[in-house]
Structures are given as C-alpha cells and as structure tokens.
Enzyme design. Structure first.
Site, short mmCIF file in Angstrom:
data_model
loop_
_atom_site.label_atom_id
_atom_site.label_comp_id
_atom_site.label_asym_id
_atom_site.label_seq_id
_atom_site.Cartn_x
_atom_site.Cartn_y
_atom_site.Cartn_z
N ASP A 221 -11.85 17.91 4.48
CA ASP A 221 -13.24 17.85 5.28
C ASP A 221 -14.47 18.41 4.51
OD1 ASP A 221 -11.82 17.07 7.48
OD2 ASP A 221 -11.96 19.27 8.21
N MET A 264 -11.75 12.41 10.06
CA MET A 264 -11.65 13.65 10.08
C MET A 264 -12.85 14.30 10.12
SD MET A 264 -7.80 14.52 8.01
CE MET A 264 -6.52 14.42 9.06
#
EC number: 2.7.1.11
Length: 509
Positions: A221, A264
């Site tokens: 991320d 994500m």
C-alpha cells in the site's frame, strides 16, 4: 501486537544551523570494548574499481530536500552503505531472515539479495530462513539458505520462507535467537512487523546481546512514512493497470458499460491514485482519504449518469478502504481485526457495484451493464518487475552493510533518492497517506475530471487539518514523482560529492 513504545531513547545529534541527526542504535551504545575488523570489501574485486567505496561516518541524508534560504537544515538520517570497519568476523556471523504479514512483490528478491550479499560481499556462509513468520522462531522450523538455494527465487511471487500474521512472543523469539547462536536478524514486513522488530531489539539490548536487528519495510500500500516508497509498489501499480485496461475494454464494448475495479489500499490510496494517473482510462477514483457520497446533487450517482451520457461508458477505481463509513450494515464487522491488528474490511467494491445497479434500475430506469473486477490478491502474488528488483537489491545490501557495521534497531529505506538507516520508531509513528489538499491529488482530479465530492465545509476542515510534514515538499505527498523528477534534483556539486558507491553503486540520484 507489541507496543509502539521504545524503552531506549532515540539518539539525537544536534549541529549548526538547526541540523538534527536522528541516529540509529549501535552495538557500542550498550556493549563496551568491542573489537573491530577491516571490511572484507577492501579485497573484493567488485569494489576495486570504485573511486570511494566506503561511506564516510559523518554522511547523512536530509529528510526534506526543498528548504528556504533562511530555514534550518532540519532532520537528517544516517546514510546507508559499507563502512571501513566491521564488528563481525565473516566466519562468526550466523544470520537469519524472516518474512511476516501479507504477501508483496519482491519478497523473494530481498531474501535472495540478503543471502547473496552476505556471501559474496562478506564471505558469510551461515544463513537460516525462519519458516512461517515470527511463530517460526519457536516452532523449530528453519531452512538453510545458500546462494545456490536462492538463485532463482526472485522469479517467483510470494515468499519461499512462508509468512503469518501475529504470533509474536518476544521472550520466546529472543530465547530462540540465543539458543541458535544467531547474531544477525533480518526482518521483512510491514508496520506491525516493524513494531515487533522494535521490541525484539529492546529485549536483545536489555540482555546485552551482540545481535543486530535490521528491518526491511514491506507494504504493497506504500503507507510507511519517511521513505520515498516501499518495494513492490511499482509492480502493484503496473499490474493494477492491467485490471483497469480490462475494465475499460469491457465498459466501452457495450451500451452504458461501467467497469468497477477494486484495488488494495486499506488506509492509503496510493495504488489507486497512481494506477489511475498511469492508465488515463479511469473516470473516477475513490480512496480512503477522500470521503464521497452517493445520493443527491454532486454525488457519485449524478456523476455516473453525466459521464454515461457524455461517453456511453465509464471506469471506476476504488481502494478497498474507501467508503467504509457508508457500509452502515457492516459497522459491527469493521470493529473486528486480524492477527496483525488490521481492521477486517467489507468488500466495498461489491457493495458499490450493487448500489449502482440498484440505483439505476429503480430510480433512473437506465439500463446499465456493470462489470466488477477484483485483482487484489493477484496483484500482490506476482513476481516483482525490473524497477522493484533493483530497489529490493539495494535495500537488502544496505541492510547487510548496516548489520556488519554494528548498527542495530534500524530500518533501511530510500529518503530523497538516498539509502538510509532509519530508527524503528520513525517508521512506526504514523501511516503515510494521500493528502487530498496537495497537488498530486489535484493532478488526479484534473486528469479524471471527477468532482472532489467534498462539501465546502469538508474542504475547509481538510485545509485546516494539521498534516505531518512530508519528505519532499511541505504540503506535497512524499511520493510526488512528478516533482521529484524535475524540481528536486540535488545540485550538480552535491551529486558529485555523493559518489560513495552506496551498496556497490556509484551514485543513487
């Protein structure tokens, strides 16, 4: 999961003009009279052609590159790279590597390069792989790692060592380290893993052990602060574009086609933002940092109707953590957490797909054709691309150089294009997030031509909110590659003076 608090105070060095070095721990801080040895790289033919292959002890890297003429020099971190003296003999090193948390492209590359770096640069031949994350320390499962064993693993996704969440028992882990005679521990994982590494280091220090604890931050991320970016992020963005392209093909091939892609981004929307900017096929990007609403004037439904009328199709990218406040039916589930302490989120992509279908079927009576694509676990399971492979190599070698030089309790990371050693607590202090009042998010909004979905009140609050200082420009996202590539190159004399062959490479500009 272990606490964020550190028992030992951070090493701070103050200098002239506001210079502040946030240093990392060293063996000599708590073990007196340690012998040192000449660095084996002196006789390594790979380094013989390098003009200056040892990093000067006083070399540091500034956290902020852009400053005003009268502003202080600010916070610095110790520069990574090989030192003239090391604190281990090659034949006494017994290293181990552990991977924890979720998967990420590049894990196997980091493992490979730690093993090869220890072997080829320092002549170390005892390296263990801990099987299955932190639990593996006291389950007695290990893998012997040699350059031959790890030769081809960078061509595979995942991690050959296995991984797990949770399972952190500090006492048992350090007992296992002592029992096995391990004196270098390389820990690859995200923010929860690095918090665990912090308390392992504290316990090692409390026992007075000569054991180097080195962290390599991992998160797909890109939500780890201080560093320019985390490994695997470039690969994730590149692979996300494939899903976006598929959604675009599906959407434009049918009347009123809508492609929804979930990417994500539990708390940070960097993958969604950069994949959107890279693809240019996205009409709307929704991320956790920017609230949105569905109904009414200026809402998502109105924008979808407008875009369908204009183009006949549209593509929506949504990060997994976006819009969780709108899932009122799932509020109870949002309080549940996994073994790493992360919130268990509901599938916002599936939820928003149903909402869009229901709205246009019941209220607007517009026939739409919606395709939902969820590539999240496919993205994190692939092998890393060329860019990430290079980055993983340098991170691994930086960690090896640091451990051999006697540094411990540190994380390696790229800061303003230079590899550095960063104290654990700086990595654990907060999460890196997209700042929606910055230029990078404005670039995305202008690229997609989507509304911000912020009310005037929300916008005013966002501007007033105190944002943590970023690493490149005050008020810019720390991963602002557009500015980093053009406006923030160091002066020519600084580039030349930095020719220290950090990790075997002459320059890292």
């Amino acid at each position: 999961m272990p606490s964020n608090d550190s028992d030992s105070p951070m090493k701070i060095v103050h200098g002239d003009a506001g210079y502040i070095l946030e240093d990392v721990p060293h063996f000599t801080d708590y073990i007196p009279n340690l012998p040192t040895y000449p660095n084996p790289l002196r006789s390594n033919p790979a380094y013989s052609v390098v003009k200056q292959y040892f990093v000067h002890m006083d070399d540091t890297v500034p956290q902020k590159v852009v400053v005003h003429k009268d502003s202080p020099r600010g916070i610095h971190f110790r520069r990574a790279g090989p030192r003239q003296k090391v604190y281990f003999k090659s034949d006494e090193v017994h290293a181990c590597i552990v991977t924890c948390g979720g998967l990420c492209p590049g894990l196997n590359t980091v493992i490979r390069e730690i093993v090869c770096g220890l072997s080829y640069m320092y002549g170390v031949n005892k390296v263990l792989g801990i099987d299955g994350g932190y639990r593996g320390f006291y389950s007695k499962n290990t893998i012997t790692l040699t350059p031959k064993v790890v030769n081809d693993i960078h061509k595979r996704g995942g991690t050959i060592l296995g991984t797990s969440r949770g399972g952190h028992d500090t006492g048992k882990i350090v007992d296992s380290i002592q029992d096995r005679g391990i004196n270098q521990v390389y820990i690859i994982g995200g923010d929860g893993t690095q918090r665990g590494a912090t308390v392992i280091y504290e316990e090692v220090r409390r026992r007075g052990l000569k054991v180097a604890i080195a962290g390599i931050p991992k998160t797909i991320d890109n939500d780890i602060p201080v560093i320019d970016k985390s490994f695997g992020f470039d690969t994730a963005v590149e692979e996300a574009q494939r899903a976006i392209n598929a959604a675009h093909v599906e959407a434009e091939s049918i009347e009123n086609g809508i492609g929804v892609v979930k990417l994500m981004g539990r708390y940070s929307g960097f993958i969604a933002m950069y994949a959107t900017l890279a693809s240019r096929d996205v009409d709307c990007c929704l991320i956790p940092e920017s609230p949105f609403y569905l109904e009414g004037k200026g809402g998502l439904f109105e924008f979808i109707q407008k875009r369908l009328k204009e183009n006949g199709h549209m593509v929506i990218v949504i990060a997994e953590g976006a819009g969780q406040d709108l899932l009122t039916e799932s509020m109870q589930a949002m309080d549940q957490k996994d073994a790493s302490g992360n919130k268990l989120l509901q599938d916002v992509g599936l939820w928003i797909s149903h909402k869009i279908k229901d709205h246009f079927a019941r209220k607007d009576k517009i026939p739409i054709n919606l395709k939902y694509i969820d590539p999240t676990y496919m993205i994190r399971a692939i092998q890393s691309n060329a860019s990430d492979n290079v980055y993983c190599t340098l991170l691994a070698q930086s960690a090896v150089h640091g451990a051999m030089a006697g540094y411990t309790g540190f994380t390696v990371g790229l800061v303003n294009g230079r590899h550095t050693y960063i104290p654990f607590n700086r990595i654990n202090e907060r999460q890196n997030k997209v700042v929606i009042t910055d230029r990078m998010w404005a670039r995305l909004l202008s690229s997609t031509n989507q509304p911000s979905f912020l009310s005037p009140k929300d916008l005013e609050e966002a501007k007033k909110a105190e944002q943590p200082p970023t690493e490149l420009l005050e008020g810019n996202n720390c991963n602002d590659v557009g500015d980093a590539g053009k406006e923030e190159q160091p002066p020519k004399d600084e580039q030349e003076s930095g020719n220290h062959a950090d990790n075997g490479i002459k320059t890292e500009n």
